[in-house]
Scaffold this motif. Structure first.
Motif, PDB file in Angstrom:
ATOM      1  N   SER A 200       0.808  -1.418  -0.030  1.00  0.00           N
ATOM      2  CA  SER A 200      -0.044  -0.076  -0.104  1.00  0.00           C
ATOM      3  C   SER A 200       0.671   1.107   0.066  1.00  0.00           C
ATOM      4  O   SER A 200       0.757   2.426  -0.711  1.00  0.00           O
ATOM      5  N   ALA A 201       2.036   1.209   0.755  1.00  0.00           N
ATOM      6  CA  ALA A 201       2.901   2.613   0.781  1.00  0.00           C
ATOM      7  C   ALA A 201       3.370   2.731  -0.460  1.00  0.00           C
ATOM      8  O   ALA A 201       3.587   3.790  -1.049  1.00  0.00           O
ATOM      9  N   LEU A 202       3.902   1.592  -1.165  1.00  0.00           N
ATOM     10  CA  LEU A 202       4.761   1.615  -2.422  1.00  0.00           C
ATOM     11  C   LEU A 202       3.718   1.800  -3.664  1.00  0.00           C
ATOM     12  O   LEU A 202       4.388   2.162  -4.614  1.00  0.00           O
ATOM     13  N   ALA A 203       2.409   1.701  -3.383  1.00  0.00           N
ATOM     14  CA  ALA A 203       1.559   2.088  -4.441  1.00  0.00           C
ATOM     15  C   ALA A 203       1.237   3.669  -4.743  1.00  0.00           C
ATOM     16  O   ALA A 203       0.848   3.960  -5.527  1.00  0.00           O
ATOM     17  N   ASP A 204       1.972   4.331  -3.812  1.00  0.00           N
ATOM     18  CA  ASP A 204       1.994   5.826  -4.043  1.00  0.00           C
ATOM     19  C   ASP A 204       3.193   5.944  -4.717  1.00  0.00           C
ATOM     20  O   ASP A 204       4.172   5.992  -4.285  1.00  0.00           O
ATOM     21  N   PRO A 205       2.923   6.673  -6.021  1.00  0.00           N
ATOM     22  CA  PRO A 205       3.903   7.111  -6.704  1.00  0.00           C
ATOM     23  C   PRO A 205       4.923   7.943  -6.305  1.00  0.00           C
ATOM     24  O   PRO A 205       6.262   7.758  -6.523  1.00  0.00           O
ATOM     25  N   ALA A 206       4.470   9.092  -5.330  1.00  0.00           N
ATOM     26  CA  ALA A 206       5.629   9.768  -5.005  1.00  0.00           C
ATOM     27  C   ALA A 206       6.462   9.165  -3.849  1.00  0.00           C
ATOM     28  O   ALA A 206       7.783   9.156  -3.720  1.00  0.00           O
ATOM     29  N   HIS A 207       5.708   8.224  -2.918  1.00  0.00           N
ATOM     30  CA  HIS A 207       6.460   7.437  -2.090  1.00  0.00           C
ATOM     31  C   HIS A 207       7.563   6.288  -2.863  1.00  0.00           C
ATOM     32  O   HIS A 207       8.528   6.413  -2.267  1.00  0.00           O
ATOM     33  N   LEU A 208       7.085   5.770  -3.691  1.00  0.00           N
ATOM     34  CA  LEU A 208       7.838   4.762  -4.452  1.00  0.00           C
ATOM     35  C   LEU A 208       9.117   5.626  -5.342  1.00  0.00           C
ATOM     36  O   LEU A 208      10.378   5.140  -5.051  1.00  0.00           O
ATOM     37  N   GLU A 209       8.999   6.836  -5.671  1.00  0.00           N
ATOM     38  CA  GLU A 209      10.044   7.368  -6.248  1.00  0.00           C
ATOM     39  C   GLU A 209      11.062   7.984  -5.465  1.00  0.00           C
ATOM     40  O   GLU A 209      12.081   7.728  -5.476  1.00  0.00           O
ATOM     41  N   HIS A 210      10.406   8.361  -4.082  1.00  0.00           N
ATOM     42  CA  HIS A 210      11.479   8.781  -2.855  1.00  0.00           C
ATOM     43  C   HIS A 210      12.299   7.577  -2.530  1.00  0.00           C
ATOM     44  O   HIS A 210      13.371   7.539  -2.312  1.00  0.00           O
ATOM     45  N   THR A 211      11.545   6.295  -2.531  1.00  0.00           N
ATOM     46  CA  THR A 211      12.365   5.225  -2.050  1.00  0.00           C
ATOM     47  C   THR A 211      13.168   4.598  -2.948  1.00  0.00           C
ATOM     48  O   THR A 211      14.505   4.345  -2.548  1.00  0.00           O
ATOM     49  N   ILE A 212      12.835   4.739  -4.173  1.00  0.00           N
ATOM     50  CA  ILE A 212      13.953   4.546  -5.099  1.00  0.00           C
ATOM     51  C   ILE A 212      15.224   5.370  -5.157  1.00  0.00           C
ATOM     52  O   ILE A 212      16.394   4.910  -5.217  1.00  0.00           O
ATOM     53  N   GLY A 213      14.820   6.535  -4.878  1.00  0.00           N
ATOM     54  CA  GLY A 213      15.872   7.547  -4.836  1.00  0.00           C
ATOM     55  C   GLY A 213      17.029   7.480  -3.680  1.00  0.00           C
ATOM     56  O   GLY A 213      17.989   7.912  -3.986  1.00  0.00           O
TER      57      GLY A 213
END
Length: 254
Positions: A200-213
């Motif tokens: 659910s958290a990683l489904a948020d595009p902004a959160h996913l992009e931040h995590t990948i970064g």
């Protein structure tokens, strides 16, 4: 990767996520795997069934960790199941089960929440290991699942990283103690990983992009990334590695 045929493994918290991936990988490499679960019997049986469908061998063992009698419940169930397979000992012990009460900085973390995380993440692995040492064959493997949060300050609270730090100390101290028996003890630091619990958290595009970064290799980890590293440590290929903390995070928070 080493062949685990003839080996017996216990993976705690193996009904879902990373634990399930570890159980499936060890079974793929030939081990008979005890799939431990606390409450979700359906998921644990699905894990064991998936292993059987892939040609492996597995059975389920229930015990809620962090409560009185947890070690008794788990070892009694393990012994009964092993007996049905003509086994009485194990070769690989993976402490994967854990509890993270997130969003609890020091200002609001309660004693009850802290004690609960310590009970599941530290006390249970400690006393389960103590109980299983007579059943752990010489030359065996103990692998503790740790966290990147022990080297990178967590935005989700302080209690969980404290417990994983304790587990790391347990790992290298136990490695020295069990060295004369040829038993290796290592921990695996896990970072940002796709699981049903993080979906659910990683489904948020902004959160996913931040995590990948935050990750040097430019993606979020997958369960096989962790399971493959654990399988390596469980194999004979890792026979000269003990007391180590293996960072399996893709370079998170470097």
């Amino acid at each position: 990767m080493g062949n685990l045929s003839g080996k017996v493994a216990l993976v705690t918290g193996a009904s879902r996520g990373i634990g399930r991936g570890i159980a499936e990988r060890l079974a793929h490499d030939g081990a008979l795997v005890a799939v431990h679960y606390g409450r979700n019997e359906k998921a644990a049986k699905e894990t064991a069934a998936a292993i059987a469908e892939a040609g492996g061998r597995a059975f389920v063992v229930r015990a809620e960790l962090g409560v009185p009698g947890d070690v008794d419940t788990l070892t009694d169930g393990l012994d009964a199941a092993l007996h049905s397979y003509g086994e009485s000992a194990i070769d690989i012990l993976v402490h994967n089960a854990g509890l993270n009460i997130m969003g609890r900085p020091i200002e609001i973390l309660t004693p009850e929440e802290f004690d609960r995380m310590v009970a599941v993440n530290v006390k249970a692995p400690f006393f389960l290991t103590q109980r299983l040492l007579p059943r752990l064959r010489d030359g065996g493997r103990i692998i503790n699942i740790s966290s990147v949060s022990t080297r990178a300050a967590s935005a989700h609270g302080i209690g969980y990283p404290l417990t994983k730090g304790a587990l790391d100390v347990f790992s290298h101290t136990l490695a020295k103690h069990l060295g004369p028996r040829g038993i290796t003890v290592n921990s695996v630091a896990v970072g940002y990983t796709h699981t049903d619990m993080t979906a659910s958290a990683l489904a948020d595009p902004a959160h996913l992009e931040h995590t990948i970064g935050l990750t040097a290799l430019g993606r979020v980890g997958e369960v096989p990334d962790i399971a493959d590293a654990v399988a390596f440590l469980a194999s004979d290929d890792a026979r000269w590695i003990t007391g180590a903390k293996v960072d399996v995070t893709g370079g998170a928070n470097l």
